[in-house]
Design a protein around this motif. Structure first.
Motif, PDB file in Angstrom:
ATOM      1  N   VAL A 100      -6.013   0.255  -3.014  1.00  0.00           N
ATOM      2  CA  VAL A 100      -5.387   0.554  -1.601  1.00  0.00           C
ATOM      3  C   VAL A 100      -4.518  -0.582  -1.129  1.00  0.00           C
ATOM      4  N   GLU A 101      -3.861  -0.582  -0.148  1.00  0.00           N
ATOM      5  CA  GLU A 101      -2.512  -1.485   0.425  1.00  0.00           C
ATOM      6  C   GLU A 101      -3.067  -2.499   1.070  1.00  0.00           C
ATOM      7  N   ASN A 108      -9.450   0.054   6.969  1.00  0.00           N
ATOM      8  CA  ASN A 108      -8.275  -0.644   7.689  1.00  0.00           C
ATOM      9  C   ASN A 108      -8.119  -1.984   6.889  1.00  0.00           C
ATOM     10  N   THR A 109      -7.015  -2.123   6.201  1.00  0.00           N
ATOM     11  CA  THR A 109      -6.535  -3.256   5.528  1.00  0.00           C
ATOM     12  C   THR A 109      -5.945  -4.425   5.913  1.00  0.00           C
ATOM     13  N   VAL A 160      -2.533  -1.581   7.192  1.00  0.00           N
ATOM     14  CA  VAL A 160      -2.514  -0.008   6.851  1.00  0.00           C
ATOM     15  C   VAL A 160      -3.932   0.595   7.177  1.00  0.00           C
ATOM     16  N   GLU A 185      -5.954   3.784   5.708  1.00  0.00           N
ATOM     17  CA  GLU A 185      -5.844   4.485   4.615  1.00  0.00           C
ATOM     18  C   GLU A 185      -7.099   5.263   4.549  1.00  0.00           C
ATOM     19  N   ASP A 224      -6.146   9.622  -2.603  1.00  0.00           N
ATOM     20  CA  ASP A 224      -5.270   8.910  -1.383  1.00  0.00           C
ATOM     21  C   ASP A 224      -5.098  10.416  -0.611  1.00  0.00           C
ATOM     22  N   TRP A 273      -4.176   9.998   3.086  1.00  0.00           N
ATOM     23  CA  TRP A 273      -2.975   9.893   4.094  1.00  0.00           C
ATOM     24  C   TRP A 273      -3.143   8.184   4.255  1.00  0.00           C
ATOM     25  N   ARG A 274      -1.946   7.860   4.833  1.00  0.00           N
ATOM     26  CA  ARG A 274      -1.905   6.490   5.222  1.00  0.00           C
ATOM     27  C   ARG A 274      -1.305   6.319   6.602  1.00  0.00           C
ATOM     28  N   SER A 299       0.615   3.098   8.840  1.00  0.00           N
ATOM     29  CA  SER A 299       1.082   1.605   8.554  1.00  0.00           C
ATOM     30  C   SER A 299       1.304   1.091  10.049  1.00  0.00           C
ATOM     31  N   GLY A 339      -4.116  12.104  10.173  1.00  0.00           N
ATOM     32  CA  GLY A 339      -3.511  10.600  10.438  1.00  0.00           C
ATOM     33  C   GLY A 339      -2.209  10.525  11.385  1.00  0.00           C
TER      34      GLY A 339
END
Length: 385
Positions: free
Chosen positions: A139-140, A157-158, A162, A164, A173, A175-176, A178, A216
């Motif tokens: 993931v991001e 929650n990164t 992001v 995700e 994956d 949806w995302r 940002s 999302g």
């Protein structure tokens, strides 16, 4: 400065950095251990050690209970399922491969799976019955908070701001979203929460956000705090505490921000009070219990935001988030003590030394007692006398 807050640092270094950046004339002083005459002494049922624990790293790995098991993990990648009555290991899985797993986000149990996030920017799913790894997805950003699992999705929650969503069965994956991340942030992220098809989470830019879980699509953003002050620390506004849903209200608190009660239907605040915290908090009945950035324990009326009491006797002892056990508010500290408080007055009712390595997470309630986890990986199941 930025690197300090992006790395996992020791407790002592963290305190030193906060004091230095804040420009305080005097260094931060940890309150001495209060002298408490305990009204009761819990009994240890069993003990177990899982790997090396988390040491002095940020990782706040809390056990999860489900499917007739207790699931535990250490930062290096050891994940185990334990028998609740005896602490006996049912299965054990080591997720470390070429590099340390660095588990930090988790544990979440749902859909017959165990979900964990890592500082290596991965989300991992295991079979709850056997411990077999089912999938692993990149993931991001680092996953520092527990994943949310709902409606067939795993939502994280990164650290890169992001949100995700992954398919719970495949890790695909979906949806995302940002968000904006300031140059300097606290090390930590808010776990998302969900209700009625909506997902809500705190952001490093001082906002609480809501989105449709299925797609999302952003619903609204509500400021919890805004940058102000002359120092970098003063201008931190992270919303790292996980929001809490209680009835038709959504509660959130931010660092250098506010404790806010929000109407879930409109996204508008019902009341707002000035409290600064990056710790998770709880809503129990009509009272909110939270730990401020100075480690003051506060009880607030959830209906009006009126402060009921505040206990400052554990100032800067690096407290865990609070939990209510057997009618008492309980917190752990960095020296390995559990402190029990009367929920109506904030006065101490009991105190126990558990372990010198320290307690970073609150005790976890189980059907016939509670679990205490120390930084070195010791897990004790305790029961009230």
């Amino acid at each position: 400065m930025q690197k300090v807050f992006k790395q996992a640092v020791t407790i002592a270094l963290t305190l030193g950095v906060l004091a230095g950046c804040a420009g305080e004339e005097e260094s931060i002083q940890k309150a001495p251990l209060p002298v408490v005459e305990s009204n009761f002494t819990p009994v240890k049922s069993w003990g177990h050690k899982v790997g090396s624990g988390v040491g002095q790293y940020f990782s706040k790995l809390s056990p999860a209970v489900g499917y007739g098991k207790i699931f535990v993990a250490d930062r290096d990648g050891v994940v185990q399922a334990l028998e609740p009555d005896t602490g006996k290991v049912i299965w054990s899985q080591d997720l470390e491969s070429d590099i340390t797993a660095k588990i930090s986000g988790g544990i979440t149990v749902s859909y017959s799976k165990v979900f964990l996030g890592t500082e290596n920017a991965e989300v991992i799913a295991l079979d709850e019955e056997t411990g077999e790894e089912l999938w692993r997805t990149s993931v991001e950003g680092e996953v520092l908070a527990a994943p949310l699992v709902d409606e067939g999705l795993v939502i994280v929650n990164t650290s890169r701001g992001v949100l995700e969503a992954l398919d719970a069965d495949t890790g695909e994956d979906k949806w995302r979203l940002s968000g904006e991340v300031p140059t300097l942030t606290l090390r930590g992220d808010s776990s998302p929460v969900a209700i009625s098809g909506g997902v809500f989470w705190g952001q490093a830019n001082g906002r609480l956000a809501g989105a449709l879980m299925g797609t999302g699509q952003m619903l609204w953003q509500q400021p919890i705090g805004s940058p102000k002050g002359s120092t970098e620390i003063d201008r931190l506004v992270d919303v790292d505490a996980s929001p809490v849903i209680a009835g038709e209200r959504l509660f959130a608190v931010g660092y250098n921000g506010n404790l806010v009660s929000i109407d879930l239907r409109t996204g508008q605040p019902a009341w707002k009070r000035s409290y600064s915290s990056a710790n998770n908090f709880i809503v129990e009945g009509n009272q909110i219990y939270l730990i401020t950035d100075k480690d003051h324990i506060v009880a607030v009326d959830a209906r009006s935001g009126t402060e009921i009491w505040q206990n400052k006797d554990l100032e800067y002892r690096l407290l865990s988030s609070p939990v209510v056990i057997d009618g008492s508010v309980v917190v752990g500290d960095s020296e390995g003590y559990l402190h029990w408080l009367d929920p109506y007055t904030g006065e101490f009712t009991a105190q126990q030394k558990v372990d010198g390595s320290g307690i970073a997470i609150p005790p976890v309630k189980v059907s016939d007692g509670y679990l205490v986890v120390t930084r070195d990986g010791q897990i004790n199941k305790m029961q009230m006398p």
